[in-house]
Design an enzyme around this catalytic site. Sequence first.
Site: not given
Ligand code: KDG
Length: 323
Positions: A34, A261, A259
């Site tokens: 996330g 994040d 990446a």
């Molecule tokens: O940055 C990666 C995230 O997009 C992924 O892990 C899922 O958090 C997420 C989302 O809400 O898209």
Amino acid sequence: MKRALGLGEIMVQMNPTEKGALRFQTLFERHVAGSEANTIIQMQRMGVECSFLTAVGADEFGKVILSSLRSEGVNTHGVVEDRSNPTGVYFVQRSYPVPNKTMVFYYRKDSAAAHFGPENLKDEHFVDLDLFLVSGITPALSDSCNQAALKSIDLAKKSGAQIAFDTNIRINVLKTRDYAIKVLEPFVRKADILFTGAGDMAMLFGNDSEVARAKIIEMAESARIIVFKKGSDGVEALVDGKEYSMPSYKVPVIDELGAGDACDGAFLASYLQGNTIEDSLRFANVAGAITVSLKGDIEPLPDWQAIETFLNVHGAGEKRLLR
Ligand code: KDG
């Protein structure tokens, strides 16, 4: 030790063992991920003491998420276990239909995290905080998440913390330009440190990249630092009116998810701990490069030792022994 707090949804990620259209995938790896949690874990691995605010279902996947955060040393006192709503899940589709690009399919509507609200915030979460971070995904999840994100920013500002915000637009949740501007503008205006990228700026302000850049700079009226993430073209930053640019490292792309994040987290951890903007941008690029070259958002996130090893070997190439 510097202290940071993040707010966002952390989900179970089902990532197929093979590339290609999801309809043909039968074998999946279970990861957790996330956006804001990825950033927080990146910071924790680089020595920042981190806490996270979210809600998970009182279900098996909720337990996986809690134990992932705890095993990293992230403080989970602000995580709500929701008995009425489930933990969010999403599926990843790699390299289809666009090679080397990743798509996601969410099963997160009415998830526990989407029911997180301002009533779940406590003053004690905001004590002795250096940085609060949230991204554009969270206020788009629900009205209660939007209210929680806005209230968190007020509480964090009152406690003297800096606010980091990544526009982080997901078209699956922020479907139109008008809606994206409506939801994100208050956050862009309040951020002390803003992260954004070409795709997000085009979604907000149109395809003329110079105009879009000028508009976001104007909107980010409180930001001392704006970091422009350019994927394989590296990163740029505008700090107190001065421009910086740092090229990326060329690595094989396995799964680009997470990446951005990693890049945010490495920059923030480095900057908070007193490193220069140039070094912080360099470490951000390293974290991004390592993350795209492996599957899963969290597993690849580098600690200081991994960053140092990457930089040593990258600089010296085949002349440096790793084993
Ligand atoms: O940055 C990666 C995230 O997009 C992924 O892990 C899922 O958090 C997420 C989302 O809400 O898209």
